[in-house]
Motif scaffolding. Structure first.
Motif, PDB file in Angstrom:
ATOM      1  N   THR A   1       0.861  -1.177   0.000  1.00 21.86           N
ATOM      2  CA  THR A   1       0.000   0.000   0.000  1.00 21.86           C
ATOM      3  C   THR A   1       0.895   1.223   0.000  1.00 21.86           C
ATOM      4  OG1 THR A   1      -0.002   0.115   2.413  1.00 21.86           O
ATOM      5  CG2 THR A   1      -1.736  -1.230   1.377  1.00 21.86           C
ATOM      6  N   LEU A   2       0.301   2.400  -0.167  1.00 20.53           N
ATOM      7  CA  LEU A   2       1.105   3.620  -0.083  1.00 20.53           C
ATOM      8  C   LEU A   2       1.723   3.760   1.301  1.00 20.53           C
ATOM      9  CD1 LEU A   2       2.124   6.225  -1.321  1.00 20.53           C
ATOM     10  CD2 LEU A   2      -0.062   7.313  -0.712  1.00 20.53           C
ATOM     11  N   GLN A   3       0.942   3.520   2.342  1.00 22.08           N
ATOM     12  CA  GLN A   3       1.473   3.588   3.698  1.00 22.08           C
ATOM     13  C   GLN A   3       2.587   2.573   3.916  1.00 22.08           C
ATOM     14  OE1 GLN A   3      -2.671   3.312   5.209  1.00 22.08           O
ATOM     15  NE2 GLN A   3      -1.893   4.533   6.910  1.00 22.08           N
ATOM     16  N   GLY A   4       2.359   1.333   3.466  1.00 26.79           N
ATOM     17  CA  GLY A   4       3.352   0.290   3.661  1.00 26.79           C
ATOM     18  C   GLY A   4       4.642   0.568   2.911  1.00 26.79           C
ATOM     19  N   THR A   5       4.518   1.086   1.693  1.00 29.06           N
ATOM     20  CA  THR A   5       5.699   1.412   0.895  1.00 29.06           C
ATOM     21  C   THR A   5       6.558   2.455   1.598  1.00 29.06           C
ATOM     22  OG1 THR A   5       4.540   0.904  -1.165  1.00 29.06           O
ATOM     23  CG2 THR A   5       6.465   2.328  -1.321  1.00 29.06           C
ATOM     24  N   LEU A   6       5.936   3.522   2.080  1.00 29.30           N
ATOM     25  CA  LEU A   6       6.699   4.587   2.715  1.00 29.30           C
ATOM     26  C   LEU A   6       7.175   4.191   4.112  1.00 29.30           C
ATOM     27  CD1 LEU A   6       4.741   7.683   1.410  1.00 29.30           C
ATOM     28  CD2 LEU A   6       6.962   6.800   0.663  1.00 29.30           C
ATOM     29  N   TRP A   7       6.439   3.322   4.782  1.00 28.60           N
ATOM     30  CA  TRP A   7       6.903   2.770   6.058  1.00 28.60           C
ATOM     31  C   TRP A   7       8.223   2.026   5.834  1.00 28.60           C
ATOM     32  CZ3 TRP A   7       4.229   1.887  11.002  1.00 28.60           C
ATOM     33  CH2 TRP A   7       4.820   0.927  11.815  1.00 28.60           C
ATOM     34  N   HIS A   8       8.222   1.166   4.823  1.00 27.25           N
ATOM     35  CA  HIS A   8       9.416   0.377   4.486  1.00 27.25           C
ATOM     36  C   HIS A   8      10.591   1.297   4.159  1.00 27.25           C
ATOM     37  CE1 HIS A   8      10.826  -3.520   2.265  1.00 27.25           C
ATOM     38  NE2 HIS A   8      11.872  -2.815   2.639  1.00 27.25           N
ATOM     39  N   LEU A   9      10.357   2.279   3.290  1.00 30.63           N
ATOM     40  CA  LEU A   9      11.447   3.137   2.844  1.00 30.63           C
ATOM     41  C   LEU A   9      11.884   4.122   3.915  1.00 30.63           C
ATOM     42  CD1 LEU A   9      10.348   3.841  -0.831  1.00 30.63           C
ATOM     43  CD2 LEU A   9      12.023   2.181   0.010  1.00 30.63           C
ATOM     44  N   ARG A  10      10.959   4.590   4.719  1.00 36.26           N
ATOM     45  CA  ARG A  10      11.323   5.525   5.790  1.00 36.26           C
ATOM     46  C   ARG A  10      12.289   4.867   6.772  1.00 36.26           C
ATOM     47  NH1 ARG A  10       6.304   6.746   7.933  1.00 36.26           N
ATOM     48  NH2 ARG A  10       6.622   5.260   9.621  1.00 36.26           N
ATOM     49  N   ASP A  11      12.024   3.608   7.091  1.00 38.80           N
ATOM     50  CA  ASP A  11      12.913   2.889   7.999  1.00 38.80           C
ATOM     51  C   ASP A  11      14.295   2.708   7.374  1.00 38.80           C
ATOM     52  OD1 ASP A  11      13.369   0.975  10.386  1.00 38.80           O
ATOM     53  OD2 ASP A  11      13.865  -0.239   8.630  1.00 38.80           O
ATOM     54  N   ALA A  12      14.339   2.302   6.099  1.00 40.25           N
ATOM     55  CA  ALA A  12      15.629   2.111   5.433  1.00 40.25           C
ATOM     56  C   ALA A  12      16.373   3.429   5.285  1.00 40.25           C
ATOM     57  CB  ALA A  12      15.402   1.469   4.059  1.00 40.25           C
ATOM     58  N   TRP A  13      15.644   4.501   4.997  1.00 41.10           N
ATOM     59  CA  TRP A  13      16.254   5.819   4.823  1.00 41.10           C
ATOM     60  C   TRP A  13      16.963   6.260   6.115  1.00 41.10           C
ATOM     61  CZ3 TRP A  13      17.250   8.645   0.674  1.00 41.10           C
ATOM     62  CH2 TRP A  13      17.490  10.016   0.798  1.00 41.10           C
ATOM     63  N   ALA A  14      16.360   5.951   7.236  1.00 40.02           N
ATOM     64  CA  ALA A  14      16.967   6.324   8.519  1.00 40.02           C
ATOM     65  C   ALA A  14      18.240   5.533   8.796  1.00 40.02           C
ATOM     66  CB  ALA A  14      15.963   6.098   9.652  1.00 40.02           C
ATOM     67  N   ARG A  15      18.422   4.413   8.108  1.00 38.46           N
ATOM     68  CA  ARG A  15      19.606   3.567   8.309  1.00 38.46           C
ATOM     69  C   ARG A  15      20.624   3.709   7.175  1.00 38.46           C
ATOM     70  NH1 ARG A  15      17.559  -0.451  12.075  1.00 38.46           N
ATOM     71  NH2 ARG A  15      15.281  -0.605  11.950  1.00 38.46           N
ATOM     72  N   ARG A  16      20.395   4.625   6.246  1.00 43.07           N
ATOM     73  CA  ARG A  16      21.187   4.654   5.021  1.00 43.07           C
ATOM     74  C   ARG A  16      22.663   4.948   5.236  1.00 43.07           C
ATOM     75  NH1 ARG A  16      18.661   9.457   5.622  1.00 43.07           N
ATOM     76  NH2 ARG A  16      19.664  11.405   4.915  1.00 43.07           N
ATOM     77  N   ASP A  17      23.037   5.528   6.376  1.00 45.05           N
ATOM     78  CA  ASP A  17      24.447   5.825   6.634  1.00 45.05           C
ATOM     79  C   ASP A  17      25.209   4.646   7.220  1.00 45.05           C
ATOM     80  OD1 ASP A  17      24.205   8.422   5.670  1.00 45.05           O
ATOM     81  OD2 ASP A  17      23.610   9.223   7.621  1.00 45.05           O
ATOM     82  N   ARG A  18      24.506   3.561   7.515  1.00 44.07           N
ATOM     83  CA  ARG A  18      25.197   2.376   8.028  1.00 44.07           C
ATOM     84  C   ARG A  18      26.019   1.746   6.898  1.00 44.07           C
ATOM     85  NH1 ARG A  18      21.586  -1.088  12.247  1.00 44.07           N
ATOM     86  NH2 ARG A  18      23.367  -2.457  11.848  1.00 44.07           N
TER      87      ARG A  18
END
Length: 294
Positions: A168-185
């Protein structure tokens, strides 16, 4: 074992199957939403790991979908344990639903959500509904499908808990928001679908660098060509993710959707609604990167 914040379940998958997974040094975990380039990234990883377009087994055998309930968990674990090569595992689960192990590298592929929704609609039309009903125990949908434009409008407006449904739109952005917050790892890499489309060779070289894989220069042209949609479509019987026989046409799975098509199908009012919803669901820097806004 690190604590996993969320558990994600659907009729055919359960992220709890990751609990206790025995990681090995160099494991690659491909974490994507449906129709964001999962099979594409699996193929890229296979080409980098084996260094040849001639893969030793079907792609779904080399890179199993660990969350999928269609095969017993112990069988999937045993198959992965027996693999002598560097492993690359598929999941549709966000990173907050699987163990994050320093020995592994996590790749998250993103795509413009409206383009994803268009591909989901086409994918729905390519499913064998009777076979899906057999596997899930749920009755096949009755009646005609919702037309594409109306389906897009509903997809933009739909409200659902991502832990209950992620496509869903919510699920897609939930997934990406979490990964985005970890992108510097150092062991997390975000890849944009449009970048793969625009510069497949450059993106494959960048991934090889992130994974620490050395590819002889003379091998690059054939590896990049093998990762194109036209070439993958010609090998659909070995590359399409169709373990349960749910696809009506395996070659049609490799539909090369054009970027921007989702936006072109919607009127100004629905696009404004989409922009308002995404602004409430994700930070501006993620949306600018995701939407290619400059």
């Amino acid at each position: 074992m690190p604590e996993i914040p969320f558990r994600y379940r659907s009729p055919d998958e359960d992220s709890d199957r990751w609990t206790g997974f025995p990681f090995r040094d160099g494991d690659i975990v491909i974490s994507t939403r449906s129709k964001n380039g999962t099979t594409w990234m699996q193929m890229i990883c296979a080409l980098l790991v084996f260094g040849t377009p001639e893969l030793p087994a079907p792609l779904s055998t080399l890179s199993p979908w660990l969350d999928w309930l269609g095969q017993p968990r112990d069988e999937v674990y045993a198959r992965l344990a027996a693999q002598p090569h560097r492993r690359f595992v598929k999941t549709h689960t966000p990173l907050d639903g699987i163990p994050l192990d320093d020995r592994a590298h996590y790749v998250v592929v993103a795509r413009h959500p409206l383009d994803m929704a268009v591909s989901l609609w086409h994918q729905s039309g390519n499913l064998n509904r009777e076979r899906m009903a057999q596997l899930t125990g749920r009755p096949a949908p009755a009646g005609p499908r919702t037309p594409l434009v109306e389906s897009l409008r509903r997809w933009v407006e739909r409200e659902v808990d991502p832990r209950e449904e992620l496509d869903t739109l919510q699920g897609t952005l939930w997934h990406l928001r979490d990964a985005w917050a970890r992108r510097d790892r150092p062991n997390v890499t975000l890849v944009h679908y449009d970048d793969l489309s625009a510069d497949l060779g450059g993106q494959m070289r960048a991934l090889a660098g992130r994974f620490g894989i050395e590819v002889p220069e003379q091998r690059w042209p054939e590896l990049v060509e093998a990762a194109t949609f036209d070439r993958m479509r010609r090998q659909a019987d070995r590359l399409a993710p169709d373990q349960g026989g749910v696809l009506a046409d395996r070659a049609a799975f490799f539909r090369s959707g054009r970027s921007g098509q989702g936006r072109e199908l919607l009127d100004a009012r629905t696009l404004a609604r989409y922009q308002a919803r995404t602004a409430a669901l994700a930070p501006p820097d993620l949306l600018a990167w995701l939407h290619r806004d400059g």
